[in-house]
Write a protein that holds these residues in place. Structure first.
Motif, mmCIF file in Angstrom:
data_model
loop_
_atom_site.group_PDB
_atom_site.id
_atom_site.type_symbol
_atom_site.label_atom_id
_atom_site.label_comp_id
_atom_site.label_asym_id
_atom_site.label_seq_id
_atom_site.Cartn_x
_atom_site.Cartn_y
_atom_site.Cartn_z
ATOM 1 N N ALA A 142 20.026 1.571 15.536
ATOM 2 C CA ALA A 142 19.850 0.918 16.834
ATOM 3 C C ALA A 142 21.011 -0.021 17.117
ATOM 4 O O ALA A 142 21.449 -0.773 16.241
ATOM 5 C CB ALA A 142 18.539 0.133 16.849
ATOM 6 N N ASP A 143 21.490 0.032 18.360
ATOM 7 C CA ASP A 143 22.544 -0.890 18.782
ATOM 8 C C ASP A 143 22.583 -0.894 20.312
ATOM 9 O O ASP A 143 21.920 -0.092 20.957
ATOM 10 C CB ASP A 143 23.899 -0.497 18.210
ATOM 11 C CG ASP A 143 24.728 -1.717 17.844
ATOM 12 O OD1 ASP A 143 24.703 -2.711 18.614
ATOM 13 O OD2 ASP A 143 25.394 -1.690 16.811
ATOM 14 N N TYR A 144 23.385 -1.805 20.852
ATOM 15 C CA TYR A 144 23.516 -1.896 22.303
ATOM 16 C C TYR A 144 24.306 -0.720 22.863
ATOM 17 O O TYR A 144 24.061 -0.274 23.968
ATOM 18 C CB TYR A 144 24.166 -3.218 22.704
ATOM 19 C CG TYR A 144 23.338 -4.411 22.293
ATOM 20 C CD1 TYR A 144 22.059 -4.595 22.806
ATOM 21 C CD2 TYR A 144 23.822 -5.340 21.389
ATOM 22 C CE1 TYR A 144 21.287 -5.678 22.429
ATOM 23 C CE2 TYR A 144 23.059 -6.438 21.015
ATOM 24 C CZ TYR A 144 21.794 -6.599 21.526
ATOM 25 O OH TYR A 144 21.031 -7.664 21.153
ATOM 26 N N GLY A 145 25.239 -0.240 22.110
ATOM 27 C CA GLY A 145 26.039 0.913 22.494
ATOM 28 C C GLY A 145 26.467 1.649 21.241
ATOM 29 O O GLY A 145 26.731 1.024 20.211
ATOM 30 N N ILE A 146 26.518 2.966 21.311
ATOM 31 C CA ILE A 146 26.900 3.769 20.145
ATOM 32 C C ILE A 146 27.909 4.798 20.616
ATOM 33 O O ILE A 146 27.583 5.697 21.393
ATOM 34 C CB ILE A 146 25.667 4.444 19.496
ATOM 35 C CG1 ILE A 146 24.670 3.372 19.028
ATOM 36 C CG2 ILE A 146 26.095 5.338 18.344
ATOM 37 C CD1 ILE A 146 23.387 3.919 18.420
ATOM 38 N N SER A 147 29.130 4.663 20.144
ATOM 39 C CA SER A 147 30.214 5.572 20.520
ATOM 40 C C SER A 147 30.294 6.735 19.529
ATOM 41 O O SER A 147 29.614 6.748 18.502
ATOM 42 C CB SER A 147 31.545 4.816 20.499
ATOM 43 O OG SER A 147 31.858 4.455 19.151
ATOM 44 N N GLY A 148 31.164 7.673 19.821
ATOM 45 C CA GLY A 148 31.410 8.776 18.897
ATOM 46 C C GLY A 148 31.937 8.278 17.561
ATOM 47 O O GLY A 148 31.570 8.812 16.498
ATOM 48 N N HIS A 149 32.791 7.261 17.576
ATOM 49 C CA HIS A 149 33.310 6.700 16.318
ATOM 50 C C HIS A 149 32.172 6.070 15.501
ATOM 51 O O HIS A 149 32.143 6.182 14.278
ATOM 52 C CB HIS A 149 34.401 5.661 16.605
ATOM 53 C CG HIS A 149 35.643 6.263 17.160
ATOM 54 N ND1 HIS A 149 36.522 6.998 16.401
ATOM 55 C CD2 HIS A 149 36.143 6.259 18.420
ATOM 56 C CE1 HIS A 149 37.524 7.411 17.162
ATOM 57 N NE2 HIS A 149 37.312 6.975 18.392
ATOM 58 N N PRO A 160 28.172 12.525 25.604
ATOM 59 C CA PRO A 160 29.572 12.175 25.373
ATOM 60 C C PRO A 160 29.862 11.705 23.949
ATOM 61 O O PRO A 160 30.972 11.918 23.441
ATOM 62 C CB PRO A 160 29.848 11.064 26.392
ATOM 63 C CG PRO A 160 28.498 10.556 26.793
ATOM 64 C CD PRO A 160 27.547 11.698 26.630
ATOM 65 N N GLU A 161 28.889 11.108 23.282
ATOM 66 C CA GLU A 161 29.100 10.654 21.900
ATOM 67 C C GLU A 161 29.258 11.847 20.952
ATOM 68 O O GLU A 161 29.885 11.735 19.905
ATOM 69 C CB GLU A 161 27.907 9.810 21.418
ATOM 70 C CG GLU A 161 27.610 8.615 22.280
ATOM 71 C CD GLU A 161 26.671 8.922 23.442
ATOM 72 O OE1 GLU A 161 26.305 7.959 24.139
ATOM 73 O OE2 GLU A 161 26.310 10.095 23.661
ATOM 74 N N PHE A 162 28.677 12.984 21.344
ATOM 75 C CA PHE A 162 28.687 14.169 20.486
ATOM 76 C C PHE A 162 29.774 15.169 20.860
ATOM 77 O O PHE A 162 30.089 16.054 20.068
ATOM 78 C CB PHE A 162 27.331 14.875 20.535
ATOM 79 C CG PHE A 162 26.177 14.015 20.089
ATOM 80 C CD1 PHE A 162 26.282 13.154 19.005
ATOM 81 C CD2 PHE A 162 24.973 14.069 20.762
ATOM 82 C CE1 PHE A 162 25.214 12.371 18.596
ATOM 83 C CE2 PHE A 162 23.887 13.302 20.356
ATOM 84 C CZ PHE A 162 24.015 12.449 19.275
ATOM 85 N N THR A 163 30.328 15.068 22.051
ATOM 86 C CA THR A 163 31.332 16.044 22.481
ATOM 87 C C THR A 163 32.736 15.460 22.504
ATOM 88 O O THR A 163 33.687 16.168 22.824
ATOM 89 C CB THR A 163 30.994 16.598 23.885
ATOM 90 O OG1 THR A 163 30.916 15.510 24.806
ATOM 91 C CG2 THR A 163 29.688 17.371 23.871
ATOM 92 N N GLY A 164 32.865 14.212 22.156
ATOM 93 C CA GLY A 164 34.179 13.571 22.167
ATOM 94 C C GLY A 164 35.008 13.946 20.953
ATOM 95 O O GLY A 164 34.563 14.621 20.018
#
Length: 169
Positions: A32-39, A64-68
């Protein structure tokens, strides 16, 4: 893998990254977090791989986190196949969708989260219960943790037997 969204009591949005092993039904991680990027996703997968090893494939939607580039390049370096579901076809990743519904009904909808640390604490309790206290019919009524541990033990015994057989030749 997939995401579930929720909010804290103050209205601030959060995301929960759910990672589940289709084979053992084990919940590998709830992040859990406020935002989760691909990195961020890649860091969590690396953390999981330290204990479990790398998967042969990962199924996700086309978020987008999975296709970046971050996940794509990581998977390519590790020899992991990324299996993307078609847009609008959540049934192509049915187990994680079912899992996410259970997580929402049994945990996220049951708590009024005051902080991110509160979310993380409740997710940890729920994940432990899910993995260690709930038998699954598809696992011969074993819990996901027991099934996964038994599989790892059998796999290790097979490797040791192969080593001994190769060594004595």
């Amino acid at each position: 893998m997939d995401f579930v969204s929720d909010a804290l009591a103050n209205g601030r949005r959060i995301k929960v990254l759910t990672i589940v092993d289709d084979f053992s039904k084990e919940c590998i991680a709830l992040v859990a977090d406020y935002g989760i990027s691909g990195h961020y996703v890649v860091r969590m997968l690396e953390q999981a791989a330290r204990f479990r090893g790398y998967p042969a494939a990962i199924r996700t939607d086309q978020g987008p986190e999975f296709t970046g580039n971050a996940l794509d390049q990581w998977a390519s370096r590790k020899g992991i196949q990324l299996k993307l579901t078609q847009p609008g076809k959540p049934t192509q990743n049915a187990y994680i969708e079912s899992f996410n519904g259970r997580l929402r009904d049994e945990c996220l909808n049951e708590h009024w989260f005051m902080s991110l640390s509160h979310v993380r604490a409740e997710l940890a309790v729920w994940r432990k219960d899910y993995n260690e206290a709930r038998p699954h019919s598809s696992l011969a009524y074993q819990t996901p943790a027991a099934f996964a541990a038994g599989f790892r033990m059998r796999e290790q015994a097979e490797q040791e037997q192969k080593f001994l057989t190769d060594f004595t030749k």
